[in-house]
Design a protein around this motif. Structure first.
Motif, mmCIF file in Angstrom:
data_model
loop_
_atom_site.group_PDB
_atom_site.id
_atom_site.type_symbol
_atom_site.label_atom_id
_atom_site.label_comp_id
_atom_site.label_asym_id
_atom_site.label_seq_id
_atom_site.Cartn_x
_atom_site.Cartn_y
_atom_site.Cartn_z
ATOM 1 N N LEU A 324 0.836 -1.202 0.000
ATOM 2 C CA LEU A 324 0.000 0.000 0.000
ATOM 3 C C LEU A 324 0.873 1.254 0.000
ATOM 4 N N ASN A 325 1.928 1.222 0.813
ATOM 5 C CA ASN A 325 2.845 2.367 0.865
ATOM 6 C C ASN A 325 3.550 2.575 -0.477
ATOM 7 N N LEU A 326 3.961 1.473 -1.093
ATOM 8 C CA LEU A 326 4.608 1.557 -2.411
ATOM 9 C C LEU A 326 3.640 2.085 -3.463
ATOM 10 N N GLY A 327 2.418 1.587 -3.406
ATOM 11 C CA GLY A 327 1.411 2.008 -4.380
ATOM 12 C C GLY A 327 1.061 3.482 -4.250
ATOM 13 N N ARG A 328 0.927 3.938 -3.010
ATOM 14 C CA ARG A 328 0.594 5.348 -2.791
ATOM 15 C C ARG A 328 1.709 6.274 -3.275
ATOM 16 N N ASN A 329 2.947 5.825 -3.133
ATOM 17 C CA ASN A 329 4.090 6.674 -3.480
ATOM 18 C C ASN A 329 4.534 6.543 -4.937
ATOM 19 N N GLU A 330 3.964 5.599 -5.672
ATOM 20 C CA GLU A 330 4.350 5.413 -7.072
ATOM 21 C C GLU A 330 3.770 6.544 -7.920
ATOM 22 N N GLU A 331 4.636 7.284 -8.569
ATOM 23 C CA GLU A 331 4.195 8.421 -9.388
ATOM 24 C C GLU A 331 4.686 8.335 -10.824
ATOM 25 N N GLU A 332 5.567 7.378 -11.090
ATOM 26 C CA GLU A 332 6.185 7.343 -12.411
ATOM 27 C C GLU A 332 5.379 6.531 -13.424
ATOM 28 N N TYR A 333 4.904 5.358 -13.001
ATOM 29 C CA TYR A 333 4.205 4.481 -13.951
ATOM 30 C C TYR A 333 2.818 4.113 -13.423
ATOM 31 N N LEU A 334 1.799 4.411 -14.236
ATOM 32 C CA LEU A 334 0.423 4.114 -13.840
ATOM 33 C C LEU A 334 0.198 2.616 -13.692
#
Length: 527
Positions: A324-334
């Motif tokens: 969840l933390n990784l998903g929330r912080n992912e901004e580069e690739y949809l």
């Protein structure tokens, strides 16, 4: 250097001179010409009734002058017309002389450490650089390193018999040990001096580089035990790991984890696996090492490995939180964000026991997935116009996404696009001072009007409402009402609409004001 250590140095030099004298008869063909070189350099007058040996041994405190002379004599031989066997013998002889003298000096220093200690009364220890490890062009450390490399490059490749090869490698071990031991003594004398912090860091970096350069050749020549002995003594963890990797000795790795537990070997090992792209090795570590690995993976930078480790350990709740933390912080690739959030939800479901926090997390994931879906539904023509690769889109913010749906480049926009823009308003952070929620909401409706500007400003005949039923503005209202929106609260304030900058090209048009007023009246009376 303190007085006690200086006295110790003189005693060490005397020990080295004694050993040199003992070796004289064995290596006279090397020592005699080297002594003559030393005396020539000093400007000594030979032939005064004293032998060259007598003159040389008068100055025991400069016995190290012989080291440079030995290497010069060695270079003379290598430049002459001598066979490879002769050169190897000379190099081996010089190695033996250097090794014998250095060993005698260091052995004395270590055996008399208590006698020559600096004493607890000293609040600051002067820098201690042993005479056996001085730097500079003619420094002993420099000369020993030169001899090490000469043995490696000129003797090892030429040697043919195993016994001589083993002897040369053993010489190299002794030379490397002297260099590294000297660094350790120097660093130990300055590491607690607050005035020498930067200098200490420089020396430590030199030491690490030298250590790597000295141990590496043993590894390259598959001298694993010799490389291991130096790497263990001087805590070169990278070399220890490489030895174990090349020999396939995982038991030795586990032994090192216990042996160097207080020096951070396990963390270094895990970091090395990550740096070398061997993350799979981490996940296949034996069970006893899993606790150490779990502690190591708590760092944010290792989240992409931690969730896999959590799954392997059946800790689905930790895996969920990490994903969840990784998903929330992912901004580069949809696409990457979508996958991480989907896995986070699966991990939560696998955990099973959903408390309030977990329910909140799942609700947040649903919201994030709705945003992702809205981005995936952006018109293909729009993406092509904006030169955006649909398969490698970056993650857009709700505001960016909203603006794309209603931008002028979206030439095929319909009421569904504007309804999506309105739906995306719920994802805006209204506490963010950079976001003017109401202005954005008004601009959506204004842009909807401008899509059919000609209709709104044209004087129609008949029922005014009939003339604008086919506009995107009107259809968006109908679509929103059909989806359950309250008509009276759907539209922004009438006067705010007319004063909005977006609508300024037509806001003063009487026909538009009349038709817009009629729509507002209808919306307010809608049941």
């Amino acid at each position: 250097m303190s007085t006690k250590l200086l006295l110790c140095q003189h005693a060490e030099q005397l020990q080295a001179a004694c050993i040199l004298r003992e070796m004289h008869s064995t290596y006279s063909d090397v020592i005699d010409p080297a002594i003559r070189k030393v005396l020539t350099t000093r400007g000594e007058q030979m032939g005064t009734g004293l032998s060259p040996q007598d003159l040389f041994y008068r100055e025991v405190s400069h016995v190290q002058d012989l080291f440079e002379a030995l290497l010069e004599y060695e270079s003379d031989i290598m430049a002459g017309n001598f066979t490879p066997a002769d050169i190897i013998n000379i190099i081996a002889s010089v190695n033996s002389i250097l090794e014998g003298m250095l060993h005698a000096a260091i052995d004395y220093r270590q055996s008399k450490a208590l006698s020559y200690g600096t004493g607890m009364e000293l609040t600051r220890t002067p820098e201690f650089m042993p005479w056996t490890s001085t730097s500079g062009t003619s420094g002993v450390r420099t000369l020993i390193h030169k001899q090490f490399m000469l043995t490696l490059d000129s003797a090892i490749p030429e040697v043919r018999d195993l016994e001589t090869r083993e002897q040369l490698f053993q010489h190299m071990i002794a030379l490397a040990d002297n260099i590294l031991d000297g660094y350790n003594s120097q660093i130990a004398s300055i590491c607690n001096n607050e005035d020498m912090v930067e200098y200490t860091m420089q020396v430590e970096e030199q030491y690490r580089q030298e250590r790597h350069n000295l141990i590496g050749p043993f590894l390259e020549h598959k001298q694993y035990e010799r490389a291991g002995s130096l790497a263990e003594k001087y805590c070169d963890f990278e070399m220890l790991i490489r030895i174990c990797e090349e020999t396939g000795n995982q038991e030795r790795i586990q032994r090192y984890q216990q042996q160097f537990a207080d020096k951070g070997f396990s963390d270094f090992l895990f970091s090395w696996y990550m740096k070398e792209g061997k993350q799979g090795r981490l996940l296949s570590l034996p069970t006893p090492q899993q606790t150490q690995l779990n502690s190591f993976l708590q760092k944010d930078e290792f989240g992409y490995l931690k969730w896999l480790h959590d799954i392997e350990c059946k800790d689905f709740l930790s895996a969920h939180n990490t994903l969840l933390n990784l998903g929330r912080n992912e901004e580069e690739y949809l696409a990457k964000k979508k996958t991480l959030l989907s896995l986070a939800k699966l991990a939560a479901l696998a955990h099973g026991d959903a408390d309030e926090q977990l329910k909140t997390n799942i609700s947040d994931i649903d919201d994030e997935q709705e945003l992702i879906l809205n981005q995936e539904l952006l018109p293909t023509e729009l993406l092509q116009t904006m030169n955006v690769d649909a398969d490698h889109m970056k993650v857009l913010t709700p505001l960016e996404l909203l603006q794309l749906y209603i931008c002028d480049e979206n030439t095929s926009a319909t009421e569904y696009d504007f309804k999506k823009a309105l739906d995306l308003l719920q994802f805006l952070n209204q506490d963010d001072p950079a976001i003017d929620y109401e202005t954005i909401r008004i601009s959506i409706w204004c842009k909807a009007i401008l899509r059919d500007k000609a209709i709104w400003t044209h004087t129609a005949t008949g029922d005014p409402i009939d003339s604008i039923r086919d506009t995107i503005f009107f259809k968006t209202i109908e679509l929103a009402v059909t989806d359950g929106c309250e008509p009276s609260s759907l539209l922004p304030d009438f006067q705010s609409m007319l004063t909005c900058d977006t609508l300024s090209p037509v806001s003063t048009d009487k026909q538009l004001q009349f038709l817009l007023g009629a729509v507002y009246e209808m919306a307010n009376n809608y049941t």
